[in-house]
Scaffold this motif. Structure first.
Motif, PDB file in Angstrom:
ATOM      1  N   GLY A 240       0.827  -1.209   0.000  1.00  0.00           N
ATOM      2  CA  GLY A 240       0.000   0.000   0.000  1.00  0.00           C
ATOM      3  C   GLY A 240       0.859   1.256   0.000  1.00  0.00           C
ATOM      4  N   GLY A 241       1.879   1.269   0.864  1.00  0.00           N
ATOM      5  CA  GLY A 241       2.763   2.430   0.935  1.00  0.00           C
ATOM      6  C   GLY A 241       3.519   2.640  -0.361  1.00  0.00           C
TER       7      GLY A 241
ATOM      8  N   PHE B 157      -8.503   4.079  -3.585  1.00  0.00           N
ATOM      9  CA  PHE B 157      -8.848   3.962  -2.172  1.00  0.00           C
ATOM     10  C   PHE B 157     -10.089   4.780  -1.828  1.00  0.00           C
ATOM     11  CE2 PHE B 157      -4.918   2.194   0.158  1.00  0.00           C
ATOM     12  CZ  PHE B 157      -4.659   1.332  -0.893  1.00  0.00           C
ATOM     13  N   SER B 158     -10.255   5.943  -2.481  1.00  0.00           N
ATOM     14  CA  SER B 158     -11.465   6.717  -2.197  1.00  0.00           C
ATOM     15  C   SER B 158     -12.650   6.155  -2.971  1.00  0.00           C
ATOM     16  CB  SER B 158     -11.248   8.197  -2.516  1.00  0.00           C
ATOM     17  OG  SER B 158     -10.877   8.366  -3.869  1.00  0.00           O
TER      18      SER B 158
ATOM     19  N   PHE C 287       1.250   4.048  -2.960  1.00  0.00           N
ATOM     20  CA  PHE C 287       1.044   5.460  -2.631  1.00  0.00           C
ATOM     21  C   PHE C 287       2.200   6.297  -3.202  1.00  0.00           C
ATOM     22  CE2 PHE C 287       0.202   8.353   1.364  1.00  0.00           C
ATOM     23  CZ  PHE C 287      -0.141   9.400   0.536  1.00  0.00           C
ATOM     24  N   TYR C 288       3.395   5.787  -3.059  1.00  0.00           N
ATOM     25  CA  TYR C 288       4.578   6.531  -3.466  1.00  0.00           C
ATOM     26  C   TYR C 288       4.758   6.541  -4.988  1.00  0.00           C
ATOM     27  CZ  TYR C 288       9.484   7.975  -3.642  1.00  0.00           C
ATOM     28  OH  TYR C 288      10.655   8.634  -3.897  1.00  0.00           O
TER      29      TYR C 288
ATOM     30  N   TYR D 105      -3.472   5.276  -6.053  1.00  0.00           N
ATOM     31  CA  TYR D 105      -3.754   5.111  -4.630  1.00  0.00           C
ATOM     32  C   TYR D 105      -4.933   5.991  -4.226  1.00  0.00           C
ATOM     33  CZ  TYR D 105      -2.851   5.755   0.429  1.00  0.00           C
ATOM     34  OH  TYR D 105      -2.970   5.853   1.791  1.00  0.00           O
ATOM     35  N   ALA D 106      -4.875   7.264  -4.624  1.00  0.00           N
ATOM     36  CA  ALA D 106      -5.914   8.213  -4.226  1.00  0.00           C
ATOM     37  C   ALA D 106      -7.258   7.842  -4.838  1.00  0.00           C
ATOM     38  CB  ALA D 106      -5.505   9.623  -4.656  1.00  0.00           C
ATOM     39  N   SER D 107      -7.251   7.538  -6.132  1.00  0.00           N
ATOM     40  CA  SER D 107      -8.496   7.268  -6.832  1.00  0.00           C
ATOM     41  C   SER D 107      -9.133   5.964  -6.363  1.00  0.00           C
ATOM     42  CB  SER D 107      -8.223   7.219  -8.335  1.00  0.00           C
ATOM     43  OG  SER D 107      -9.361   6.787  -9.020  1.00  0.00           O
TER      44      SER D 107
ATOM     45  N   PRO E 127       0.681   7.725  -7.021  1.00  0.00           N
ATOM     46  CA  PRO E 127      -0.195   8.438  -6.074  1.00  0.00           C
ATOM     47  C   PRO E 127      -1.637   8.563  -6.575  1.00  0.00           C
ATOM     48  CG  PRO E 127       1.832   9.668  -6.454  1.00  0.00           C
ATOM     49  CD  PRO E 127       1.829   8.532  -7.415  1.00  0.00           C
ATOM     50  N   LEU E 128      -1.797   8.784  -7.871  1.00  0.00           N
ATOM     51  CA  LEU E 128      -3.154   8.965  -8.383  1.00  0.00           C
ATOM     52  C   LEU E 128      -3.951   7.665  -8.271  1.00  0.00           C
ATOM     53  CD1 LEU E 128      -5.372  10.538  -9.735  1.00  0.00           C
ATOM     54  CD2 LEU E 128      -4.319  10.115 -11.944  1.00  0.00           C
TER      55      LEU E 128
END
Lengths: 455, 347
Positions: free
Chosen positions: B62-63, B77-78, B66-67, B73-75, B70-71
């Motif tokens: 996951g980390g 996960f939300s 994220f690194y 991860y953001a897209s 990022p997009l």
């Protein structure tokens, strides 16, 4: 305030505040357990090994709750703060991913050996397991503080055309001066929690006149660690942190002190309630010129007030920031007082007979938790209205695609879940305290079943 | 550079599925397969020292995601907000199920945590399987690269699907079967006696189910998302992956019959790795397909972090992973062989 934004802020605030109850005790106890184990190896007195075993059991329960409430944090950047993650991931995920890669693997590998492997590893091997768990937990703390420090004081970044950030220097992010000072301050805070917990439980046993031999060890180690950590919390770490803040976040400093007007010889408010609308402090009790002296070393220096800051950049909740800071600073002062008197009497050899002070030590146990929380609230509420100071506003960072109702649904879910965790935690803790360290001596015969064997 | 990170993240997720898979699978079988307190303790002891480290792969992946992306991860996960939060709750339940159980010798207390542990493991498998299905099927990504899927809509994988539809439910069922089989093979490897024998029966039942499920899920995948075959036609070397899937599956059957417990478990590892590798190969360079206009898909190109981040990350990531693998070798070698009673604190 936008509904969804508010829910996402509360969501993160609740889960992270609850989470931090546990890691601060983990990070505070870990070095103290290493001390106990070192004393056990050096002196060969079984009291130290039994004491270490007892605290290891408490540590184990605490660690589990810390881990299970920590996992959601790693994911909540994405779930609740998606825009922020998208824009800053190229920088801020460096310390977060490094925490996973460098400390979680380390902790998970050695925790099992530490909790259950005493017999298999031998005394020296087990000391190493304890030491590695201590290193892992403190490393973990560093990466998290480094991530937060970048939000407080962004360094070593490059902004790309699409508005997102990329990291330009590996060491730049980790060696951020803000991170180093904030880390020292945070770790002293964790040590205070661990030291007070150990001393308070020792005082409890002494006042109950049970497990006296262990209780004296707890009080002695707790007080020695506590007096050092409490002093260092104020000077140098708190002092340096305050000066850094005044330099880079003058609006936050003014908000913490509710200093509405720029003035020479600015006072330090000890008590009083800020009235943001009328821009004054009600019922003030102040020490003249002290704030100027603390920040600049001279009583006549000018300190910037909120009037120098455009209103849209004022901290969004000045009363909360002010109270959080004052609770932290007030309790921090109290810790030095309690620990200094205790240390003096410990040196004179009369602490164990001084019942009122044992009472004070025992009753102080919850306050370091509150002070640590208040410190973090000061840092994070003080950073507002920014997510990344000066670069990205909080209003720009939340997950706009997650509605307020969905956010509230999971917030309530987390509250219920954490309520249940609290019950189990307190129940198991109370049981261990009830059994007491004396029980470790019998369990010592079969240390491999520390958590399951007695039952 | 983006391709390297795609491979690294896929590798970490595969490591998570293969490693945490066996303790999740063991958890799903916990109530059925281990009947007495003695057996349940044994089962828990067989995963006790390693489950936490296995789960770290999920956090580390996951980390890293994220690194590096990022997009994405953001897209994601939300967008998968509800199922993901449920996953987080289940991870909490499961962890306390394992760790708190042993603190009290009381049948009510132990039953409570046994059920908690087992149900949470089972539901996690359902959700992880459905998640994989969602990533293959695609989600309704908008112009802004974001989306939000409810838990379910009409159970059809159309343009506005829910997290659960017939295809992702099929993936979930398939995952439960395959990973439970994986868990059963692990317990066989780590235990002897009645528990071992009962798990052999479980394997006999699950193996044909996994075989049928594999074929069914492959057919369904091609039906739901025909593009998944594109890479296989442009790079025919990819056909080795389905061959490895078949080899793994046959290996499980063969070695179980021969009583070669270690090889049977390793075959299952191969099977899971090949299944996930096949999915990753079919997706590349897409990370998260759009169920509507394919141009809106998240790819390694539009979702990656800046070049400087990717370059710097490669250094610390490699060092960190090398150390982490060292820990795993250490822990697994200290913990080799079958578990015996009263050895270790779990259970």
């Amino acid at each position: 305030m936008d509904d969804a934004l508010f829910i996402h802020r509360i969501h993160f605030a609740f889960t992270v505040t609850y989470h931090y109850i546990f890691p601060q005790l983990t990070m505070g106890l870990a070095p103290l357990i290493v001390v106990l184990k070192t004393l056990g190896l050096r002196t060969n007195q079984p009291v130290y090994d039994d004491a270490a075993r007892f605290w290891t059991r408490i540590f184990g329960i605490n660690f589990v709750v810390g881990v299970v409430t920590g996992i959601p944090m790693e994911f909540q950047f994405g779930t609740n703060w998606a825009r922020f993650s998208q824009i800053t991931g190229g920088v801020i995920a460096q310390p977060l991913a490094m925490e996973g890669v460098f400390s979680f693997f380390l902790e998970s590998a050695f925790l099992g050996l530490f909790l259950f492997g005493e017999k298999r590893l031998g005394r020296k091997g087990h000391w190493w397991a304890a030491f590695m768990v201590f290193v892992g937990s403190w490393l973990s703390g560093f990466f998290i503080v480094a991530a937060d420090a970048w939000m407080q004081h962004p360094v070593a970044y490059n902004r790309l055309a699409d508005g997102s950030f990329e990291v330009t220097s590996f060491w730049g992010v980790l060696m951020n001066p803000w991170a180093l000072i904030q880390y020292a301050h945070t770790m002293c805070g964790a040590l205070i929690t661990g030291a007070f917990a150990m001393a308070a439980l020792g005082a409890f046993y002494l006042l109950n006149n049970r497990d006296v031999e262990y209780a004296r060890v707890f009080v002695r180690i707790g007080v020695i660690a506590g007096v050092v950590a409490s002093a260092m919390q104020i000077f140098p770490t708190g002092d340096l942190h305050g000066k850094l803040m005044a330099k880079h976040q003058p609006a936050t400093t003014a908000g913490m002190e509710a200093l509405f007007h720029t003035q020479q010889g600015a006072p330090m408010v000890i008590l009083g309630q800020p009235d943001v609308e009328k821009q004054r402090i009600d019922n003030p009790l102040v020490v003249n010129s002290l704030l100027s002296f603390l920040i600049y070393g001279t009583t006549r220096a000018e300190v910037e007030g909120l009037d120098k800051v455009p209103k849209e950049n004022w901290p969004t909740n000045i009363p909360l920031l002010y109270f959080a800071y004052h609770v932290m600073a007030g309790l921090g002062t109290l810790f030095v007082g309690v620990m200094a008197i205790s240390a003096f009497l410990l040196w004179r050899g009369s602490l164990f007979r001084t019942r009122w002070l044992l009472w004070a030590l025992m009753l102080s146990a919850p306050f370091p938790f509150i002070a640590n929380m208040a410190g973090w609230i000061t840092a994070e509420v003080g950073r507002q209205p920014w997510l990344v100071y000066g670069l990205l506003r909080t209003t720009e960072g939340f997950s706009a695609n997650v509605s307020a109702a969905n956010g509230l649904f999971t917030l309530l879910g987390f509250m219920g879940l954490y309520g249940m965790l609290t019950l189990f935690y307190l129940f198991l803790l109370q049981r261990e305290i009830g059994h007491g360290p004396g029980a470790s001596a019998q369990v010592g015969a079969a240390p491999l079943t520390v958590s399951g064997g007695r039952g | 550079m983006e391709t390297i990170w795609f491979a690294l993240v896929a590798l970490m997720l595969t490591a998570y599925v293969v490693l945490d898979g066996f303790d999740l699978g063991a958890g799903a079988l916990h109530l059925i397969a281990a009947r007495t307190d003695e057996e349940r303790r044994k089962l828990l002891q067989s995963i006790g020292p390693v489950w936490d480290g296995n789960e770290v792969w999920l956090l580390a992946a996951g980390g890293t995601l994220f690194y590096a992306f990022p997009l994405l991860y953001a897209s994601s996960f939300s967008g998968f907000y509800l199922p993901l939060c449920i996953v987080l709750w289940l991870l909490v339940f499961r962890a306390i199920g394992i760790e708190f159980r042993a603190h009290l010798d009381n049948p009510v207390w132990r039953d409570f945590f046994d059920v908690l542990f087992s149900l949470a493991s089972l539901l996690l498998l359902v959700l992880f399987g459905a998640a994989l299905g969602n990533v293959i099927r695609g989600v309704p990504l908008g112009q802004d690269h974001y989306f939000f899927v409810p838990l379910w809509t009409d159970f059809l994988p159309g343009a506005q699907p829910g997290a659960l539809d017939w295809y992702t439910v099929l993936c979930a069922v398939m995952t439960v079967a395959a990973v439970s089989l994986h868990g059963a093979l692990y317990i066989i490897l780590k235990t002897a006696g009645a528990l071992n024998a009962r798990m052999r029966t479980v394997v006999k039942v699950l193996w044909p189910a996994v075989g049928v499920g594999t074929v069914a899920s492959l057919v369904a995948t091609v039906a739901v998302r025909p593009r998944v075959l594109d890479n296989y036609f442009t790079a025919p070397a990819g056909w080795i992956i389905p061959a490895l899937v078949a080899a793994g599956l046959l290996g499980v059957f063969h070695f179980t019959r021969k009583g070669q417990e270690r090889n049977a478990f390793l075959s299952s590892c191969l099977y899971l790795t090949a299944m996930l590798g096949g999915a990753a190969f079919g997706l590349y360079p897409v990370l998260l397909p759009a169920s509507g206009d394919p141009a809106l898909s998240l790819t390694i190109h539009n979702a990656a972090a800046g070049v400087s981040s990717l370059r710097i990350g490669l250094i610390w990531w490699s060092i960190g992973m090398a150390i982490a693998i060292g820990y795993f070798v250490l822990v697994y070698s200290m913990f080799r062989g079958k578990v015996e009673q009263h050895d270790g604190g779990h259970g």
